[in-house]
Design a protein around this motif. Sequence first.
Motif, PDB file in Angstrom:
ATOM      1  N   LEU A 182       0.829  -1.201   0.000  1.00 31.64           N
ATOM      2  CA  LEU A 182       0.000   0.000   0.000  1.00 31.64           C
ATOM      3  C   LEU A 182       0.865   1.254   0.000  1.00 31.64           C
ATOM      4  O   LEU A 182       0.594   2.213  -0.719  1.00 31.64           O
ATOM      5  CB  LEU A 182      -0.931  -0.001   1.219  1.00 31.64           C
ATOM      6  CG  LEU A 182      -1.921   1.152   1.322  1.00 31.64           C
ATOM      7  CD1 LEU A 182      -2.844   1.177   0.111  1.00 31.64           C
ATOM      8  CD2 LEU A 182      -2.729   1.036   2.597  1.00 31.64           C
ATOM      9  N   SER A 183       1.928   1.235   0.764  1.00 32.22           N
ATOM     10  CA  SER A 183       2.847   2.365   0.798  1.00 32.22           C
ATOM     11  C   SER A 183       3.441   2.634  -0.584  1.00 32.22           C
ATOM     12  O   SER A 183       3.482   3.773  -1.046  1.00 32.22           O
ATOM     13  CB  SER A 183       3.962   2.087   1.804  1.00 32.22           C
ATOM     14  OG  SER A 183       4.941   3.087   1.765  1.00 32.22           O
ATOM     15  N   ASP A 184       3.885   1.568  -1.253  1.00 36.67           N
ATOM     16  CA  ASP A 184       4.432   1.711  -2.608  1.00 36.67           C
ATOM     17  C   ASP A 184       3.375   2.207  -3.585  1.00 36.67           C
ATOM     18  O   ASP A 184       3.655   3.025  -4.463  1.00 36.67           O
ATOM     19  CB  ASP A 184       5.010   0.384  -3.105  1.00 36.67           C
ATOM     20  CG  ASP A 184       6.273  -0.016  -2.358  1.00 36.67           C
ATOM     21  OD1 ASP A 184       6.875   0.856  -1.706  1.00 36.67           O
ATOM     22  OD2 ASP A 184       6.644  -1.202  -2.441  1.00 36.67           O
ATOM     23  N   ALA A 185       2.148   1.704  -3.447  1.00 37.45           N
ATOM     24  CA  ALA A 185       1.065   2.114  -4.342  1.00 37.45           C
ATOM     25  C   ALA A 185       0.756   3.606  -4.182  1.00 37.45           C
ATOM     26  O   ALA A 185       0.537   4.319  -5.166  1.00 37.45           O
ATOM     27  CB  ALA A 185      -0.184   1.282  -4.075  1.00 37.45           C
ATOM     28  N   ILE A 186       0.754   4.079  -2.953  1.00 35.40           N
ATOM     29  CA  ILE A 186       0.479   5.495  -2.715  1.00 35.40           C
ATOM     30  C   ILE A 186       1.601   6.363  -3.276  1.00 35.40           C
ATOM     31  O   ILE A 186       1.350   7.386  -3.918  1.00 35.40           O
ATOM     32  CB  ILE A 186       0.250   5.769  -1.210  1.00 35.40           C
ATOM     33  CG1 ILE A 186      -1.080   5.131  -0.769  1.00 35.40           C
ATOM     34  CG2 ILE A 186       0.256   7.268  -0.913  1.00 35.40           C
ATOM     35  CD1 ILE A 186      -1.311   5.147   0.717  1.00 35.40           C
ATOM     36  N   LYS A 187       2.852   5.949  -3.078  1.00 32.31           N
ATOM     37  CA  LYS A 187       3.981   6.710  -3.623  1.00 32.31           C
ATOM     38  C   LYS A 187       3.892   6.788  -5.144  1.00 32.31           C
ATOM     39  O   LYS A 187       4.110   7.852  -5.743  1.00 32.31           O
ATOM     40  CB  LYS A 187       5.312   6.061  -3.219  1.00 32.31           C
ATOM     41  CG  LYS A 187       5.657   6.229  -1.763  1.00 32.31           C
ATOM     42  CD  LYS A 187       6.923   5.457  -1.419  1.00 32.31           C
ATOM     43  CE  LYS A 187       7.167   5.450   0.076  1.00 32.31           C
ATOM     44  NZ  LYS A 187       8.292   4.588   0.446  1.00 32.31           N
ATOM     45  N   THR A 188       3.560   5.678  -5.781  1.00 33.55           N
ATOM     46  CA  THR A 188       3.429   5.651  -7.243  1.00 33.55           C
ATOM     47  C   THR A 188       2.283   6.545  -7.699  1.00 33.55           C
ATOM     48  O   THR A 188       2.419   7.296  -8.669  1.00 33.55           O
ATOM     49  CB  THR A 188       3.201   4.210  -7.736  1.00 33.55           C
ATOM     50  OG1 THR A 188       4.306   3.411  -7.316  1.00 33.55           O
ATOM     51  CG2 THR A 188       3.070   4.150  -9.238  1.00 33.55           C
ATOM     52  N   THR A 189       1.160   6.487  -6.988  1.00 34.36           N
ATOM     53  CA  THR A 189       0.007   7.312  -7.339  1.00 34.36           C
ATOM     54  C   THR A 189       0.343   8.795  -7.206  1.00 34.36           C
ATOM     55  O   THR A 189      -0.044   9.606  -8.052  1.00 34.36           O
ATOM     56  CB  THR A 189      -1.214   6.960  -6.461  1.00 34.36           C
ATOM     57  OG1 THR A 189      -1.485   5.561  -6.600  1.00 34.36           O
ATOM     58  CG2 THR A 189      -2.444   7.733  -6.880  1.00 34.36           C
ATOM     59  N   LEU A 190       1.077   9.151  -6.166  1.00 33.24           N
ATOM     60  CA  LEU A 190       1.474  10.550  -5.991  1.00 33.24           C
ATOM     61  C   LEU A 190       2.382  11.011  -7.141  1.00 33.24           C
ATOM     62  O   LEU A 190       2.276  12.147  -7.609  1.00 33.24           O
ATOM     63  CB  LEU A 190       2.154  10.757  -4.645  1.00 33.24           C
ATOM     64  CG  LEU A 190       1.234  10.620  -3.422  1.00 33.24           C
ATOM     65  CD1 LEU A 190       2.045  10.636  -2.134  1.00 33.24           C
ATOM     66  CD2 LEU A 190       0.171  11.700  -3.410  1.00 33.24           C
TER      67      LEU A 190
END
Length: 139
Positions: free
Chosen positions: A84-92
Amino acid sequence: MAREYKRGYKQDKPRNADGTFAYCEELEQRQIDMIHELISNGGHKTKACETLGIPRSTLYKWLDNEKFKKAYQTACERLYEEGLSDAIKTTLKLMKCQDSRTALKACENIMKLNGYLDTKVDVTQNPSEIVITLADSND
């Protein structure tokens, strides 16, 4: 390639008065290996059992064991949190993308994740304009 486990491991374990094996406070090495295998292969039980050479019936008994179930659940939650942390960073990062459609979709995902948007965003892009339509999620 199945991992070889010590034959006769059950004989070394303490038994209850009725002859059943006594409750064990810690997981066995093969149970820990099974959790690692399930995590690494995406939760495919049959494949994990084949890889480790452990009968599926044994895995299902372990899944009924609270200690094993809690350890497996904890490992899954840890993996989810890292993903989830990686997904949020990518989305940002995508929010800053040159392609306005991609940036807008990333913004939509961040807003939904934080509870600010419960509708679907429909984006239609022409060379000269972008049209944004909000529709109820129930549609």
